[in-house]
Design an enzyme around this catalytic site. Structure first.
Site, PDB file in Angstrom:
ATOM      1  N   GLY A  77       0.819  -1.192   0.000  1.00  0.00           N
ATOM      2  CA  GLY A  77       0.000   0.000   0.000  1.00  0.00           C
ATOM      3  C   GLY A  77       0.862   1.254   0.000  1.00  0.00           C
ATOM      4  N   CYS A  78       0.241   2.378  -0.319  1.00  0.00           N
ATOM      5  CA  CYS A  78       0.995   3.635  -0.398  1.00  0.00           C
ATOM      6  C   CYS A  78       1.461   4.107   0.974  1.00  0.00           C
ATOM      7  CB  CYS A  78       0.161   4.718  -1.096  1.00  0.00           C
ATOM      8  SG  CYS A  78      -1.508   4.923  -0.434  1.00  0.00           S
ATOM      9  N   TYR A  79       0.565   4.095   1.957  1.00  0.00           N
ATOM     10  CA  TYR A  79       0.974   4.483   3.314  1.00  0.00           C
ATOM     11  C   TYR A  79       2.039   3.533   3.872  1.00  0.00           C
ATOM     12  CZ  TYR A  79      -2.756   8.004   4.049  1.00  0.00           C
ATOM     13  OH  TYR A  79      -3.565   9.114   3.990  1.00  0.00           O
TER      14      TYR A  79
END
Length: 343
Positions: free
Chosen positions: A147-149
């Site tokens: 995921g990006c986070y």
């Protein structure tokens, strides 16, 4: 290598199209969209009107005939159903959704509120954070794109855990993301008038990326990790800034910690250590770079780590292509050395 993109009308899908078109070893064979099948690519994305592609219906048998590598840029739950069929066709799959990131299916169901993929495929999937799990990625046929986070967080956090510098039981993550992180959808909370001149937290009571962060962190810490993670929506299109705070176990200076980061990421072409000034989202926009800065507060004994990425690039499509490069034995930077867009 002939490539298919499933879920090609979302922001991540559009970035994949852009990157594949400029990649020396990838050829775009199929664009698949269940919502816009039969439409020209230019109808969904006018900025790509120079590309004469048409969205196609999902047909697993046709994918089996026309593509070797499949990127899944689908909502959660979709890739969990499609991937077993694609793997049965012998396809290399890189999944940009969250369906294969968590090894524990029960944890997935708790955090995503939907049925998990079969255990067989959860076990086969390799977590695709190239800077840390390269050896596994090189032989994987199912890669779970982070995921990006978690990408921004883990690139900043893992060196500290690897060197046993911080208390892994007291990690605070303050994260801020641009609006594209929510996807391309109609939602009142994402209207211009709702987002502009506004800053707001969301999912304060629990974000689905928490177990993903903790799972990867525990591999380096060798112990249970618990994080306090709060995301925020900021009025910009792209970018993530993660501010990570942790108490240090021993006394270090900022210079000593910076030197450690430089050694850890010496051979990582997309991680840049910021020695002067502080990272900013604008400095990585449109690129696959992650910029990291650190500061040790010798008065309190806490460290602050600042990590920035473009959520659609290193946080999604760029990292997916980086994983394809690693898996196929190509240069890590193939098709990915675009300089950040500025101003």
């Amino acid at each position: 290598m002939k490539t298919a993109v499933i879920g090609s009308t979302g922001y991540g899908g559009a970035e994949l199209i852009r990157l594949i078109e400029g990649h020396p070893h990838l050829e775009l064979a199929m664009l698949i969209s269940t919502s816009q099948a039969g439409d020209a690519l230019s109808q969904a994305y006018p900025h790509l009107r120079h590309l004469a592609y048409t969205f196609q219906e999902l047909d697993i048998a046709q994918i089996g005939q026309e593509a070797e590598l499949v990127f899944l840029a689908t909502p959660p739950g979709v890739s969990g159903e499609l991937t077993p069929q694609l793997r049965a066709q012998g396809k290399l799959v890189i999944d940009l959704s969250g369906d294969f990131r968590l090894k524990d299916g029960r944890s997935y169901e708790d955090w995503y509120n939907r049925k998990a993929a079969p255990d067989k495929w959860l076990a086969e999937a390799v977590y695709g954070l190239p800077e840390w799990f390269a050896e596994e990625i090189r032989t994987a046929d199912l890669i779970a794109n982070p995921g990006c986070y978690p990408t921004a967080t883990l690139l900043g956090l893992l060196p500290l855990l690897q060197h046993r510098m911080i208390d892994h039981r007291a990690l605070v993550i303050d994260a801020k993301s641009g609006v594209t992180g929510a996807g391309r959808k109609v939602d009142q909370s994402l209207l211009f008038s709702e987002v502009n001149e506004n800053l707001r937290p969301y999912k304060v009571d629990g974000h689905q990326h928490i177990p993903e962060i903790e799972q990867a962190a525990e591999r380096l810490a060798g112990a249970e990790v618990r994080v306090r993670f709060v995301p925020h929506l900021v009025p910009m299109n792209r970018g993530i800034l993660v501010s990570l705070y942790a108490p240090m176990l021993h006394k270090y200076t900022t210079t000593e910690v910076l030197h450690m980061y430089e050694e850890v990421y010496e051979d990582a072409p997309f991680v840049r250590i910021v020695e002067s000034g502080w990272p900013s989202t604008k400095a990585v926009q449109g690129s696959n770079f992650c910029d990291i800065g650190v500061h040790v507060d010798e008065r309190t004994g806490w460290i602050t780590v600042l990590s920035v990425i473009d959520n659609l690039m290193k946080g999604a499509a760029g990292q997916a292509v980086q994983n394809a490069n690693l898996r196929m034995g190509w240069a890590a930077t193939a098709g990915l050395m675009q300089s950040p867009l500025f101003p």
